[in-house]
Design a protein around this motif. Structure first.
Motif, PDB file in Angstrom:
ATOM      1  N   CYS A 167      60.693 -42.410  85.635  1.00 47.29           N
ATOM      2  CA  CYS A 167      59.788 -42.782  86.730  1.00 47.29           C
ATOM      3  C   CYS A 167      59.205 -44.183  86.596  1.00 47.29           C
ATOM      4  O   CYS A 167      58.311 -44.551  87.371  1.00 47.29           O
ATOM      5  CB  CYS A 167      58.649 -41.765  86.820  1.00 47.29           C
ATOM      6  SG  CYS A 167      59.183 -40.058  87.021  1.00 47.29           S
ATOM      7  N   VAL A 168      59.675 -44.965  85.637  1.00 49.68           N
ATOM      8  CA  VAL A 168      59.152 -46.323  85.483  1.00 49.68           C
ATOM      9  C   VAL A 168      59.416 -47.117  86.755  1.00 49.68           C
ATOM     10  O   VAL A 168      60.452 -46.955  87.401  1.00 49.68           O
ATOM     11  CB  VAL A 168      59.781 -47.020  84.262  1.00 49.68           C
ATOM     12  CG1 VAL A 168      61.272 -47.248  84.425  1.00 49.68           C
ATOM     13  CG2 VAL A 168      59.068 -48.335  83.955  1.00 49.68           C
ATOM     14  N   GLN A 169      58.459 -47.966  87.123  1.00 54.23           N
ATOM     15  CA  GLN A 169      58.580 -48.711  88.376  1.00 54.23           C
ATOM     16  C   GLN A 169      58.924 -50.172  88.107  1.00 54.23           C
ATOM     17  O   GLN A 169      58.430 -50.781  87.153  1.00 54.23           O
ATOM     18  CB  GLN A 169      57.289 -48.604  89.183  1.00 54.23           C
ATOM     19  CG  GLN A 169      57.006 -47.163  89.617  1.00 54.23           C
ATOM     20  CD  GLN A 169      56.013 -47.080  90.753  1.00 54.23           C
ATOM     21  OE1 GLN A 169      55.891 -47.989  91.570  1.00 54.23           O
ATOM     22  NE2 GLN A 169      55.288 -45.977  90.822  1.00 54.23           N
ATOM     23  N   GLN A 170      59.764 -50.710  88.977  1.00 52.48           N
ATOM     24  CA  GLN A 170      60.243 -52.081  88.805  1.00 52.48           C
ATOM     25  C   GLN A 170      59.100 -53.087  88.791  1.00 52.48           C
ATOM     26  O   GLN A 170      59.159 -54.084  88.074  1.00 52.48           O
ATOM     27  CB  GLN A 170      61.243 -52.422  89.906  1.00 52.48           C
ATOM     28  CG  GLN A 170      62.540 -51.641  89.809  1.00 52.48           C
ATOM     29  CD  GLN A 170      63.523 -52.017  90.892  1.00 52.48           C
ATOM     30  OE1 GLN A 170      63.417 -53.090  91.494  1.00 52.48           O
ATOM     31  NE2 GLN A 170      64.479 -51.150  91.157  1.00 52.48           N
ATOM     32  N   GLN A 171      58.058 -52.840  89.561  1.00 55.14           N
ATOM     33  CA  GLN A 171      56.928 -53.770  89.589  1.00 55.14           C
ATOM     34  C   GLN A 171      56.324 -53.935  88.209  1.00 55.14           C
ATOM     35  O   GLN A 171      56.003 -55.050  87.775  1.00 55.14           O
ATOM     36  CB  GLN A 171      55.858 -53.265  90.565  1.00 55.14           C
ATOM     37  CG  GLN A 171      54.604 -54.141  90.591  1.00 55.14           C
ATOM     38  CD  GLN A 171      53.508 -53.548  91.470  1.00 55.14           C
ATOM     39  OE1 GLN A 171      53.755 -52.661  92.274  1.00 55.14           O
ATOM     40  NE2 GLN A 171      52.290 -54.023  91.294  1.00 55.14           N
ATOM     41  N   ASN A 172      56.181 -52.832  87.478  1.00 57.53           N
ATOM     42  CA  ASN A 172      55.617 -52.907  86.131  1.00 57.53           C
ATOM     43  C   ASN A 172      56.570 -53.605  85.165  1.00 57.53           C
ATOM     44  O   ASN A 172      56.140 -54.349  84.280  1.00 57.53           O
ATOM     45  CB  ASN A 172      55.279 -51.510  85.623  1.00 57.53           C
ATOM     46  CG  ASN A 172      54.181 -50.845  86.423  1.00 57.53           C
ATOM     47  OD1 ASN A 172      54.426 -49.842  87.090  1.00 57.53           O
ATOM     48  ND2 ASN A 172      52.980 -51.396  86.408  1.00 57.53           N
ATOM     49  N   ILE A 173      57.861 -53.367  85.326  1.00 61.92           N
ATOM     50  CA  ILE A 173      58.834 -54.056  84.468  1.00 61.92           C
ATOM     51  C   ILE A 173      58.764 -55.552  84.704  1.00 61.92           C
ATOM     52  O   ILE A 173      58.802 -56.347  83.757  1.00 61.92           O
ATOM     53  CB  ILE A 173      60.257 -53.522  84.733  1.00 61.92           C
ATOM     54  CG1 ILE A 173      60.345 -52.030  84.393  1.00 61.92           C
ATOM     55  CG2 ILE A 173      61.275 -54.307  83.902  1.00 61.92           C
ATOM     56  CD1 ILE A 173      61.665 -51.394  84.767  1.00 61.92           C
TER      57      ILE A 173
END
Length: 234
Positions: free
Chosen positions: A115-121
């Protein structure tokens, strides 16, 4: 001028996830229409900043070849090790051999964090040369226990819960892991290896939704978060 970073994702996926009490490795459990591992891989394949994805699987893995992603030319599959740290180190050896003269940075990500989000990456990609990790501040009261008896209450004011991805220069991380494992240090994440050689990585605020699927009840919660993300993208 600082040399541009070449960004590679590295996903250790050789574990069995015994706490899930499932008949197969947890990364191959279905979450909606895809496996947990496929969801985690797709996050990075959809990011133009990420050049390639390396996935470390067990030597006798019977499931990877059944994934739609298995034949994707942007993915390199390699054999992992007995522990997460061994799998990551095997991946780093492969990556640094393929890119010996480039400024390669790796995003090491748990296979079981779909569920990791691209914005946080993308926020993580802006860290300094010390590297960094996604993390969230601890909000629960913490107790130190001895044989299920409370020994003390732990001050949580400066405590963070580590997540992934964890983002470091490939060569530095390979050196740190090699030294830490040789010294018998317990390496539970990449940042702890970097800390062992004196580096102080940056904490980048993540999200609670970036959970690591560990227990059976986590699967339903991850499905809930993924459904929310899909609705937001409609």
């Amino acid at each position: 001028m600082t040399e541009k970073r070449k960004i590679i994702a590295l996903i250790p996926a050789a574990g069995v996830g015994s706490r899930m009490q499932a008949s197969q490795a947890k990364q191959y459990l279905m979450l909606g229409d895809k496996t947990i591992l496929a969801h985690s891989i797709q996050v990075f394949l959809q990011m133009p900043e990420v050049e390639k994805v390396f996935v470390a699987i067990s030597q006798d893995d019977p499931h990877a070849q059944n994934l739609a992603e298995y034949s994707d030319p942007r993915i390199t599959w390699l054999v992992g090790g007995d522990s997460r740290a061994d799998s990551v180190l095997n991946g780093l050896h492969t990556i640094t051999q393929q890119y010996p003269n480039e400024n390669v940075w790796v995003l090491v990500h748990d296979a079981a964090r779909p569920c990791v989000q691209q914005q946080n990456i993308r926020e993580l990609l802006n860290v300094s040369d010390n590297g960094g990790i996604l993390a969230i501040p601890v909000v629960d009261t913490l107790k130190r226990g001895v044989e299920q008896i409370i020994a003390e209450t732990v001050d949580r004011s400066q405590l963070w819960q580590a997540q992934t991805p964890q983002f470091f220069p490939a060569k530095s991380l390979k050196n740190a892991l090699t030294q830490a494992l040789h010294a018998g240090v317990s390496v539970t994440d990449e940042a702890s290896a970097m800390e062992f050689i004196g580096v102080k990585p940056q904490l980048v605020l993540g999200r609670k939704s970036n959970l690591k699927i560990t227990y059976p009840e986590d699967l339903a919660l991850a499905g809930f978060y993924l459904n929310l993300q899909e609705q937001d993208n409609v």
